[in-house]
Design a protein around this motif. Structure first.
Motif: not given
Length: 417
Positions: A274, A342, A344, A346
């Motif tokens: 992360q 947490d 998201e 990418n």
């Protein structure tokens, strides 16, 4: 004499077998490295890093006097008799094979990777091997002629994360430049780029060149160390347009669109996947007075400052001195900000958090460290755009021309699909 020959042959056979058997599907354990635990890596089990392919580079080291640019990520992975995965440091493995290693060059964070970001690395002796350690993040960032004297080849094996201001590619530049001047070849043991599946961010303008960015490339460049070395040569970025003789041992079974989870923490403040995914975006906070999680266990997974509006940011934390951050920004002071562990994200870098933090500062005059922010961004325009209130979409549109031009150049040097 016969025993020594047998011993060396046997060791070579063992390491070659280890290399061929390398997989990271099972749980991996470490020895004596509490800060650098290896974790389960299910999505890249067939990948074999350059260092594991001993059969391809040991012949290049025979009867040579060797220098190594390395840190804690410079390892050969192996499978133990218990079925679990383990590793040995490249230096230890080569010494066991009687490769004549003369000295180790250490980058930012040091040979064992325990030095804070920006903290000078000292010369010394490695207590495990008694090899001399030469710092490339202290008095000089480029090896001197005297430091390279007596070497026939230099190995470069460091895990990168594909972000321009992550200084290992600047160390690569200076190694190549110094070795080119002394006619010493460089052997590059390649490793995957965990952010290698995309290209994004502002392109560096050469007038902003520094150790945080030496070349006119985007903030996220989408190349491995081996590919990047080829670009340095091909674009003649070394002093006087010289070129370094390089040999790259490519990664087996790696492609740029394949997810790769780093088995070993590449530096003290990038502890997990992360943090590595968020680093291109949150790394811009390094050029501001916002804390990006240093001094916590969630480095580059949160941000905050005492002067951010606590009515907007209801998350808070207090940075303290810890491993990798002796003096974090706003040490022992309550910071208001955002928890992103947490989140998201990418395949893209985003400006939304920098913009949000700036627009919700109770005192914007405290926000930017202008010189440092320009070094991280690679351009002075980004700060101006944020201060002018431009949207992320509008700002990113101004990057497109440079990104398209870079992609054409990059294509010439790719080793992987």
């Amino acid at each position: 004499m016969r025993f020594n020959i047998f011993k060396n042959t046997f060791l070579l056979f063992v390491i070659v077998m280890i290399s061929c058997a390398y997989k990271t599907k099972n749980e991996i354990i470490t020895k004596n490295e509490p800060h650098y635990s290896i974790k389960n890596v299910e999505k890249d089990s067939s990948i074999a890093v350059g260092a594991n392919q001993t059969e391809n580079y040991l012949p290049l080291l025979e009867k040579k006097r060797v220098g190594i640019v390395a840190n804690q990520t410079s390892v050969i992975f192996k499978k133990s008799l218990t079925g679990k995965n383990d590793f040995t440091h490249l230096v230890d493995s080569l010494l066991a094979l009687n490769i004549d290693i003369k000295k180790v060059f250490s980058p930012e964070h040091g040979f064992r990777g325990r030095v804070d970001a920006g903290e000078l690395v000292k010369d010394g002796i490695d207590t495990k091997t008694n090899l001399p350690l030469i710092s490339l993040y202290g008095k000089n960032k480029k090896p001197t002629k005297a430091q390279l004297e007596g070497l026939d080849v230099v190995i470069f094996d460091i895990q990168d994360v594909g972000v321009r201001f992550y200084t290992y590619i600047s160390t690569l530049h200076y190694i190549m430049e110094a070795c080119a001047e002394q006619n010493i070849p460089v052997l590059i043991l390649d490793r995957p780029n965990p952010n290698g599946h995309y290209i994004d961010g502002p392109t560096l303008k050469i007038e902003n060149k520094s150790f945080l960015g030496m070349h006119p490339i985007p903030l996220v460049h989408g190349m491995t160390i081996g590919e990047y070395a080829q670009m340095i040569n091909g674009e003649k970025w070394l002093k006087n347009g010289s070129q370094c003789k390089i040999t790259v041992i490519p990664v087996k079974h790696y492609t740029h669109d394949r997810f790769y989870s780093l088995p070993i923490r590449p530096s003290p403040n990038l502890p997990n996947d992360q943090s590595i995914k968020l680093y291109p975006s949150l790394g811009l906070f390094e050029g501001t007075n916002i804390n990006a999680g240093r001094g916590t266990e969630f480095q580059f997974q949160r941000f905050g400052a005492p002067f951010l509006n606590k009515d907007v940011f209801n998350f808070n934390y207090t940075p303290v001195s810890n491993f990798g951050a002796k003096y974090p920004k706003h040490k022992n002071t309550m910071c208001y900000g955002k928890d992103l562990k947490d989140e998201e994200l990418n395949g893209v870098m985003t400006l939304k958090w920098v913009i949000e933090a700036y627009q919700n500062s109770t005192d914007t005059s405290k926000f930017f460290n202008t010189n440092n922010f320009t070094k991280h961004a690679g351009t002075d325009k980004l700060q101006q755009q944020i201060e002018a209130g431009l949207s992320e979409e509008t700002i990113k549109a101004t990057w497109k021309k440079d990104l398209d031009a870079f992609k054409l150049i990059r294509k010439k040097y790719l080793l992987y699909d």
